[in-house]
Design an enzyme around this catalytic site. Structure first.
Site, PDB file in Angstrom:
ATOM      1  N   TYR A  59      -1.140   0.174  10.788  1.00  0.00           N
ATOM      2  CA  TYR A  59      -1.360  -0.494   9.487  1.00  0.00           C
ATOM      3  C   TYR A  59      -0.221  -0.417   8.367  1.00  0.00           C
ATOM      4  O   TYR A  59       0.240  -1.398   7.853  1.00  0.00           O
ATOM      5  CB  TYR A  59      -2.467   0.082   8.948  1.00  0.00           C
ATOM      6  CG  TYR A  59      -2.974  -0.242   7.355  1.00  0.00           C
ATOM      7  CD1 TYR A  59      -3.376  -1.853   7.140  1.00  0.00           C
ATOM      8  CD2 TYR A  59      -2.775   0.521   6.383  1.00  0.00           C
ATOM      9  CE1 TYR A  59      -3.340  -2.041   5.863  1.00  0.00           C
ATOM     10  CE2 TYR A  59      -3.187   0.097   4.946  1.00  0.00           C
ATOM     11  CZ  TYR A  59      -3.353  -1.273   4.796  1.00  0.00           C
ATOM     12  OH  TYR A  59      -3.413  -1.715   3.434  1.00  0.00           O
ATOM     13  N   THR A 106       0.889  -1.315  -0.170  1.00  0.00           N
ATOM     14  CA  THR A 106       0.056  -0.042  -0.054  1.00  0.00           C
ATOM     15  C   THR A 106       0.856   1.265  -0.024  1.00  0.00           C
ATOM     16  O   THR A 106       1.851   1.148   0.474  1.00  0.00           O
ATOM     17  CB  THR A 106      -0.810   0.067   1.135  1.00  0.00           C
ATOM     18  OG1 THR A 106      -1.453   1.398   1.393  1.00  0.00           O
ATOM     19  CG2 THR A 106      -0.144  -0.252   2.414  1.00  0.00           C
TER      20      THR A 106
END
Length: 314
Positions: free
Chosen positions: A149, A126
């Site tokens: 995250y 990501t």
């Protein structure tokens, strides 16, 4: 080829599974534990069109409890898309779940791939691994994630490197930039905005709405992602998968007002904890290695997501 996709019932995973089944002759094994509460409700909807496909097999199991030796038998390509997403929810006690799903499960899968005849192991990372950056971001930028995250996805990338260097697992890392479109998760901004506007409810925007993102329509993301399996080489590469247009949150809301014919009721609140102010992918490497060129405009992509959510909430 036989292609295994973890997270196959999720947003990107379901589209990727469809692509290989509809656009190629390859077999697809989908692995999904329907772990997130949302997936237990919508996961079957996501893969409804392929459940009965003769070249699709669904393994419904938690990755941490799966017999990978059996699941990987004869597999040529692994796409590891499974994991717990979301920036703000990764803080606090829920981080343990992120660590299990995004780190431990990744390590166990990589361990199981040692000594196999796997051609490629493609890891979905990501843009969150970059943190706050100015201007276009290339793959060699320093990684300074702002959220737990992002840390778990950076750790997943490092695990891929460790198993490639030590055990020859043929890993490739893809960094996705804010993917949107039909089947988008219900906790993502576009989904929330559209649902609220359809129900004539107020929209909560974190910060002042001037933050910008490099938005990637899901079909563009999937074409770029699928091409990695079909392109020779690439082992050890890290590649950005970004979109055609950048826009601010405020600009997105204005565009949705045009598409829906409704006036948004916007409440600006709180701060964007754990999120960068801006993201912007340099996709030169994706173009060079994959021939990747995103094609879907924001107006078209948002219109398609709007149509899908109208059906979902009708």
């Amino acid at each position: 080829m036989k292609i295994l996709i973890t997270g196959a019932a999720g947003f990107i995973g379901s589209h990727l599974s469809e692509y290989f089944l509809n656009e190629t002759e390859h077999d697809v094994i989908g692995v999904d534990g329907f772990v997130r509460e949302e997936l237990s409700v919508i996961g079957t909807r996501n893969i409804a069109s392929i459940l009965q496909h003769p070249r699709f097999t669904l393994i419904r199991a938690n990755m941490l409890q799966l017999d990978w030796t059996k699941a990987l038998d004869g597999v040529d390509i692994v796409y590891h898309l499974a994991g717990i997403p979301g920036v703000r929810s990764s803080f606090g006690r829920s981080f343990a779940n992120y660590a299990d799903s995004n780190i431990l499960a990744t390590q166990q899968l990589l361990e199981a791939c040692r000594g196999t005849k796997l051609r490629k192991f493609i890891f979905a990372s990501t843009s969150s691994v970059y943190g706050e950056k100015a201007g276009q971001v290339s793959e060699d930028a320093a990684l300074t994630p702002l959220s737990p995250y992002g840390v778990t996805k950076q750790t997943g990338e490092q695990l891929c490197r460790v198993y490639r260097v030590n055990d020859g697992v043929p890993t490739v890392v893809l960094r996705f930039f804010t993917v949107y479109g039909p089947r988008q998760r219900s906790d993502m901004a576009f989904h929330i905005f559209i649902r609220s506007m359809l129900k004539d409810e107020p929209i909560s925007v974190y910060g002042d709405g001037t933050q910008t993102r490099d938005f990637t329509f899901v079909s563009d993301c999937v074409r770029g992602t699928a091409s990695v399996a079909l392109q020779p080489g690439l082992i050890g590469e890290t590649i950005n998968i970004g979109g055609k247009e950048r826009a601010s949150v405020n600009e997105i809301i204005q565009l949705l007002e045009t598409l829906t014919g409704k006036q948004a009721k916007v409440n600006y609140t709180g701060t964007t904890r754990g999120e960068p102010k801006h993201t912007w992918a340099n996709i030169a490497r994706a173009y060079q290695l994959l021939g990747y060129e995103p094609a879907v405009t924001l107006a078209t992509g948002l219109s398609l997501e709007l149509d899908d959510l109208k059906k979902l909430y009708s």
